[in-house]
Design a protein around this motif. Structure first.
Motif, PDB file in Angstrom:
ATOM      1  N   TYR A 260     -25.380  51.294  15.355  1.00  0.00           N
ATOM      2  CA  TYR A 260     -24.774  52.924  15.594  1.00  0.00           C
ATOM      3  C   TYR A 260     -23.987  52.907  14.296  1.00  0.00           C
ATOM      4  N   GLU A 261     -22.939  52.005  13.962  1.00  0.00           N
ATOM      5  CA  GLU A 261     -22.065  52.339  13.063  1.00  0.00           C
ATOM      6  C   GLU A 261     -22.984  52.433  11.499  1.00  0.00           C
ATOM      7  N   ALA A 262     -23.771  51.554  11.381  1.00  0.00           N
ATOM      8  CA  ALA A 262     -24.394  51.465  10.223  1.00  0.00           C
ATOM      9  C   ALA A 262     -25.570  52.441  10.037  1.00  0.00           C
ATOM     10  N   THR A 263     -26.110  53.046  11.131  1.00  0.00           N
ATOM     11  CA  THR A 263     -26.839  54.106  10.995  1.00  0.00           C
ATOM     12  C   THR A 263     -26.371  55.313  10.729  1.00  0.00           C
ATOM     13  N   LEU A 264     -25.099  55.457  11.475  1.00  0.00           N
ATOM     14  CA  LEU A 264     -24.451  56.824  10.892  1.00  0.00           C
ATOM     15  C   LEU A 264     -23.878  56.710   9.619  1.00  0.00           C
TER      16      LEU A 264
ATOM     17  N   VAL B  57     -26.545  63.196  11.397  1.00  0.00           N
ATOM     18  CA  VAL B  57     -25.170  63.058  11.440  1.00  0.00           C
ATOM     19  C   VAL B  57     -24.612  63.593  12.774  1.00  0.00           C
ATOM     20  N   ALA B  58     -25.150  64.663  12.939  1.00  0.00           N
ATOM     21  CA  ALA B  58     -24.844  65.716  14.159  1.00  0.00           C
ATOM     22  C   ALA B  58     -25.498  64.921  15.322  1.00  0.00           C
ATOM     23  N   GLU B  59     -26.684  64.661  15.493  1.00  0.00           N
ATOM     24  CA  GLU B  59     -27.187  63.926  16.686  1.00  0.00           C
ATOM     25  C   GLU B  59     -26.379  62.760  16.992  1.00  0.00           C
ATOM     26  N   LEU B  60     -26.230  61.820  15.802  1.00  0.00           N
ATOM     27  CA  LEU B  60     -25.410  60.502  15.973  1.00  0.00           C
ATOM     28  C   LEU B  60     -24.159  60.815  16.614  1.00  0.00           C
ATOM     29  N   GLU B  61     -23.350  61.548  16.079  1.00  0.00           N
ATOM     30  CA  GLU B  61     -21.851  61.833  16.599  1.00  0.00           C
ATOM     31  C   GLU B  61     -21.901  62.360  17.726  1.00  0.00           C
ATOM     32  N   ALA B  62     -23.062  63.187  18.368  1.00  0.00           N
ATOM     33  CA  ALA B  62     -23.078  63.524  19.557  1.00  0.00           C
ATOM     34  C   ALA B  62     -23.171  62.369  20.797  1.00  0.00           C
ATOM     35  N   LEU B  63     -23.451  61.162  20.449  1.00  0.00           N
ATOM     36  CA  LEU B  63     -23.870  60.201  21.305  1.00  0.00           C
ATOM     37  C   LEU B  63     -22.338  59.416  21.681  1.00  0.00           C
ATOM     38  N   ALA B  64     -21.365  59.650  20.617  1.00  0.00           N
ATOM     39  CA  ALA B  64     -20.057  58.755  20.892  1.00  0.00           C
ATOM     40  C   ALA B  64     -19.545  59.154  21.858  1.00  0.00           C
ATOM     41  N   PRO B  65     -18.885  58.082  22.787  1.00  0.00           N
ATOM     42  CA  PRO B  65     -18.764  56.604  22.268  1.00  0.00           C
ATOM     43  C   PRO B  65     -20.376  55.947  22.342  1.00  0.00           C
TER      44      PRO B  65
END
Length: 356
Positions: free
Chosen positions: A185-189, A201-209
């Motif tokens: 996840y970190e590498a993809t973001l 970026v928006a879609e990945l950040e919305a998955l956190a944590p």
């Protein structure tokens, strides 16, 4: 042009029948013509249900190799013809569509199989499959190869029954799933930000944590969303950002459209059923194997993070061990660098099958 070439042209020119399908061509090209060749595909009673096993090889006396597919539920038969032909010159190769996957999924009522899906049940099935193969083909030991999820079963089998195996080969080895998911996840973001891809970026950040240690169900829901972008930026297959064998099956002599529908359905069933236990799995406490071990890992793999294999491998003790890096691969090593995989199997693993 040779006389043979002229003869073949004449035969082609006078033929009236429709040209064979690509599947028919591949089936004939792979057909065993040697008296001691093996070409067998059948349902076998394993764990109380019918499960599909396919076995192919040039010579019955060759060492036996069992390939444990990934996923869970991502059967290997649809693409095996693409990379496996040369393996069959040196090994008798068995593929098993696991419980709830592929042809095995199609053989059994899904509503009856679903409650039985667990990691321990899958390991027990794998034990039965190995026992069946060893008995049927008269082998005291076999070579065990796992890919991705298949390495979970592979490690557990090698730990429990080292005397069954000449060697264990982990391709895209699972090490520590919670840490693995966090690193991916970190590498993809990070890659999405570097690419200026605002949507990603928006879609990945919305998955956190991500992963969510307190809510495995939420992680399962978010997994396809995370994998969509990981696949783009890994990529899942290093040779091309849009290809990982997805279309190769269309030319396979081993599967039909219905088989692929069953694989997709089985993949959905298996992931939902097994992800809870799988998401918490950690092999870092495993420090010793009693059989030889090999790891084939793609340098660019984020799906089973390439960053985790080095320290675990360094701490392992085994009668012999080797970590082979595939510099032009991500997760699908055996499809991305099939020649190098064959070379390593023949040069490193095959000699161990001759040790009595």
């Amino acid at each position: 042009m040779s006389l043979l070439g002229l003869s073949l042209m004449a035969d082609t020119a006078t033929a009236e029948e429709a040209p064979p399908t690509p599947q028919a061509v591949m089936r004939e090209a792979r057909r065993s013509v040697l008296p001691d060749g093996i070409e067998k595909a059948e349902a076998v009673r394993i764990g109380g249900i019918d499960q599909w096993i396919s076995v192919r090889g040039r010579h019955r006396d060759n060492p036996l190799l069992l390939f444990l597919h990934g996923g869970p539920g991502f059967t290997s038969l649809p693409s095996a013809y693409f990379y496996q032909g040369e393996w069959e010159e040196f090994f008798t190769v068995a593929h098993w569509d696991q419980r709830g996957a592929g042809k095995t999924y199609a053989l059994n009522p899904p509503d009856k199989v679903r409650p039985t899906l667990s990691i321990e049940r899958m390991v027990a099935d794998a034990e039965e499959v190995v026992t069946h193969l060893r008995k049927t083909y008269g082998k005291k030991r076999i070579v065990l190869v796992g890919h991705s999820w298949g390495t979970v079963l592979g490690v557990k089998l090698a730990q429990r029954h080292p005397e069954w195996f000449d060697a264990y080969v982990g391709i895209s080895q699972v090490v520590d799933l919670p840490r693995n998911e966090a690193l991916g996840y970190e590498a993809t973001l990070q890659a999405a930000r570097a690419d200026g891809n605002a949507k990603a970026v928006a879609e990945l950040e919305a998955l956190a944590p991500y992963p969510d240690p307190k809510d495995p169900a939420r992680q399962l829901v978010n997994l396809p969303k995370e994998r969509r972008w990981l696949t783009r930026y890994e990529s899942y297959n290093w040779r091309d950002r849009s290809w990982h064998g997805a279309e190769v099956w269309r030319f396979s002599p081993d599967v039909s459209d219905k088989d692929m529908e069953a694989r997709d359905a089985g993949l959905d069933l298996s992931f939902v059923a097994l992800w809870g236990g799988l998401s918490q799995l950690d092999f870092t406490p495993v420090k010793r194997f009693a059989c030889p071990v090999f790891f084939f890992h793609g340098r660019h793999d984020l799906t089973t993070s390439a960053r985790l294999i080095d320290p675990w491998y360094a701490a392992l003790e085994a009668p012999s061990k080797k970590l082979v890096w595939f510099e032009d691969s991500a997760h699908m090593v055996h499809e991305e660098e099939p020649g190098k995989v064959l070379l390593r199997l023949v040069q490193d693993v095959l000699p161990l099958t001759r040790v009595k």
